[in-house]
Every structure is written in structure tokens, then in C-alpha cells.
Scaffold this motif. Structure first.
Motif, PDB file in Angstrom:
ATOM      1  N   VAL A  23      47.202  56.344  12.732  1.00 21.73           N
ATOM      2  CA  VAL A  23      45.885  56.340  13.349  1.00 21.73           C
ATOM      3  C   VAL A  23      44.829  56.351  12.257  1.00 21.73           C
ATOM      4  CG1 VAL A  23      44.287  57.509  14.894  1.00 21.73           C
ATOM      5  CG2 VAL A  23      46.738  57.563  15.381  1.00 21.73           C
ATOM      6  N   GLU A  24      44.006  55.290  12.211  1.00 19.18           N
ATOM      7  CA  GLU A  24      42.941  55.196  11.222  1.00 19.18           C
ATOM      8  C   GLU A  24      41.668  55.863  11.732  1.00 19.18           C
ATOM      9  OE1 GLU A  24      45.177  51.160  11.085  1.00 19.18           O
ATOM     10  OE2 GLU A  24      44.428  52.553  12.605  1.00 19.18           O
ATOM     11  N   SER A  25      40.855  56.336  10.788  1.00 18.97           N
ATOM     12  CA  SER A  25      39.549  56.885  11.110  1.00 18.97           C
ATOM     13  C   SER A  25      38.648  56.764   9.885  1.00 18.97           C
ATOM     14  CB  SER A  25      39.648  58.343  11.562  1.00 18.97           C
ATOM     15  OG  SER A  25      40.154  59.164  10.522  1.00 18.97           O
ATOM     16  N   GLY A  26      37.359  56.991  10.078  1.00 13.53           N
ATOM     17  CA  GLY A  26      36.417  57.010   8.975  1.00 13.53           C
ATOM     18  C   GLY A  26      35.546  55.781   8.844  1.00 13.53           C
ATOM     19  N   GLY A  27      35.786  54.776   9.664  1.00 12.08           N
ATOM     20  CA  GLY A  27      34.956  53.589   9.609  1.00 12.08           C
ATOM     21  C   GLY A  27      33.572  53.855  10.170  1.00 12.08           C
ATOM     22  N   GLY A  28      32.685  52.884   9.972  1.00  4.01           N
ATOM     23  CA  GLY A  28      31.327  53.019  10.466  1.00  4.01           C
ATOM     24  C   GLY A  28      30.422  51.983   9.869  1.00  4.01           C
ATOM     25  N   LEU A  29      29.124  52.197  10.038  1.00  3.15           N
ATOM     26  CA  LEU A  29      28.087  51.307   9.530  1.00  3.15           C
ATOM     27  C   LEU A  29      27.486  51.906   8.272  1.00  3.15           C
ATOM     28  CD1 LEU A  29      26.191  48.851   9.875  1.00  3.15           C
ATOM     29  CD2 LEU A  29      24.760  50.312  11.311  1.00  3.15           C
ATOM     30  N   VAL A  30      27.406  51.103   7.219  1.00  6.74           N
ATOM     31  CA  VAL A  30      26.872  51.567   5.951  1.00  6.74           C
ATOM     32  C   VAL A  30      26.080  50.436   5.301  1.00  6.74           C
ATOM     33  CG1 VAL A  30      28.927  50.903   4.643  1.00  6.74           C
ATOM     34  CG2 VAL A  30      27.457  52.755   3.798  1.00  6.74           C
ATOM     35  N   GLN A  31      25.077  50.801   4.521  1.00  3.67           N
ATOM     36  CA  GLN A  31      24.304  49.804   3.788  1.00  3.67           C
ATOM     37  C   GLN A  31      25.064  49.328   2.558  1.00  3.67           C
ATOM     38  OE1 GLN A  31      20.472  51.480   2.841  1.00  3.67           O
ATOM     39  NE2 GLN A  31      19.750  51.378   4.956  1.00  3.67           N
ATOM     40  N   ALA A  32      24.771  48.118   2.137  1.00  2.00           N
ATOM     41  CA  ALA A  32      25.366  47.598   0.910  1.00  2.00           C
ATOM     42  C   ALA A  32      25.114  48.566  -0.240  1.00  2.00           C
ATOM     43  CB  ALA A  32      24.800  46.223   0.585  1.00  2.00           C
ATOM     44  N   GLY A  33      26.152  48.785  -1.041  1.00  2.00           N
ATOM     45  CA  GLY A  33      26.079  49.733  -2.134  1.00  2.00           C
ATOM     46  C   GLY A  33      26.532  51.126  -1.767  1.00  2.00           C
ATOM     47  N   GLY A  34      26.725  51.377  -0.486  1.00  2.00           N
ATOM     48  CA  GLY A  34      27.153  52.680  -0.025  1.00  2.00           C
ATOM     49  C   GLY A  34      28.654  52.862  -0.086  1.00  2.00           C
ATOM     50  N   SER A  35      29.105  54.000   0.422  1.00  2.00           N
ATOM     51  CA  SER A  35      30.519  54.366   0.353  1.00  2.00           C
ATOM     52  C   SER A  35      31.031  54.851   1.696  1.00  2.00           C
ATOM     53  CB  SER A  35      30.736  55.474  -0.682  1.00  2.00           C
ATOM     54  OG  SER A  35      30.371  55.059  -1.984  1.00  2.00           O
ATOM     55  N   LEU A  36      32.313  54.651   1.914  1.00  2.00           N
ATOM     56  CA  LEU A  36      33.027  55.193   3.059  1.00  2.00           C
ATOM     57  C   LEU A  36      34.411  55.620   2.601  1.00  2.00           C
ATOM     58  CD1 LEU A  36      32.281  52.691   5.982  1.00  2.00           C
ATOM     59  CD2 LEU A  36      31.525  55.069   5.848  1.00  2.00           C
ATOM     60  N   ARG A  37      34.965  56.592   3.287  1.00  2.00           N
ATOM     61  CA  ARG A  37      36.334  57.016   3.042  1.00  2.00           C
ATOM     62  C   ARG A  37      37.132  56.895   4.327  1.00  2.00           C
ATOM     63  NH1 ARG A  37      38.971  62.969   2.025  1.00  2.00           N
ATOM     64  NH2 ARG A  37      40.575  62.359   0.503  1.00  2.00           N
TER      65      ARG A  37
END
Length: 118
Positions: free
Chosen positions: A5-19
């Protein structure tokens, strides 16, 4: 048998980070290499990153090398994808997959959406 089960996605601006996280259930999780793939609208699913069962070996697609980092915590039955300096072309649904043999991705998660705005 492994369920992912994946999680942690979302909307982010260019140059940003997600885990991203991929939580696994199953008694043999620690013996599998783990992979991240992604698929953008109208595009073929592509390989992103992989990590060996022990975590001592990793592999990345050229498009993400130097920006993304894959890791795993077998005690928590979880694999991670740290994504830095995100670009609009990283926009896709991201999937984790367990590799039970050579190129045998027997188990897949349902995916998590990552959207990077300009």
C-alpha cells in the motif's frame, strides 16, 4: 504473499519534495528486492528505483538519479522514496512492487498520485 500500500503522494510545486511510503504485509518481505515504478497519463509505465533485500544496493533511472533516494526499513516492512527537486515531468502515479525473482514483479500496490506544478 505480500500486500503493498503506497502513501505520501500529493500536489507540490516544482523544486519541492515529497516522501512516498510503501507499507508491506507478509512474512517474506525482507527477502525481496523492492522497486518503484511510475506511470504518467498516456505514457508507458517506467522504472524509477530499486533496492536490494538488505538495502546495500540501489539502482535509479537516469531521469531521477541524484534527486530521488530509495530506502527500506525491514523491521517496519516499509520501503520509501524520497523525492527532491521535483519537476513537472515527475507527475505520475507511483507504484511500489516486490521483486520475488529476476524481473518477476509479483506484487504491486495500487499507486499514489504525485502532481508537480510549474
Amino acid at each position: 504473499q505480500v500486500q503493498l500500500v503506497e502513501s505520501g503522494g500529493g500536489l507540490v510545486q516544482a523544486g519541492g519534495s515529497l516522501r512516498l511510503s510503501c507499507a508491506a504485509s507478509g512474512r517474506t518481505f525482507s527477502s525481496y528486492s523492492m522497486n518503484w515504478f511510475r506511470q504518467a497519463p498516456g505514457k508507458e509505465r517506467e522504472f524509477v528505483a530499486a533496492i536490494s533485500w538488505s538495502g546495500d544496493s540501489t539502482r535509479y533511472a537516469a531521469s531521477v538519479r541524484g534527486r530521488f533516494s530509495i530506502s527500506r526499513d525491514n523491521a517496519k516492512n516499509t520501503v520509501y522514496l524520497q523525492m527532491n527537486n521535483l519537476k513537472p515531468e515527475d507527475t505520475a502515479v507511483y507504484y511500489c512492487a516486490a521483486e520475488v525473482g529476476y524481473r518477476d514483479y509479483a506484487y504491486w500496490g495500487q499507486g499514489t498520485q504525485v502532481t508537480v506544478s510549474s
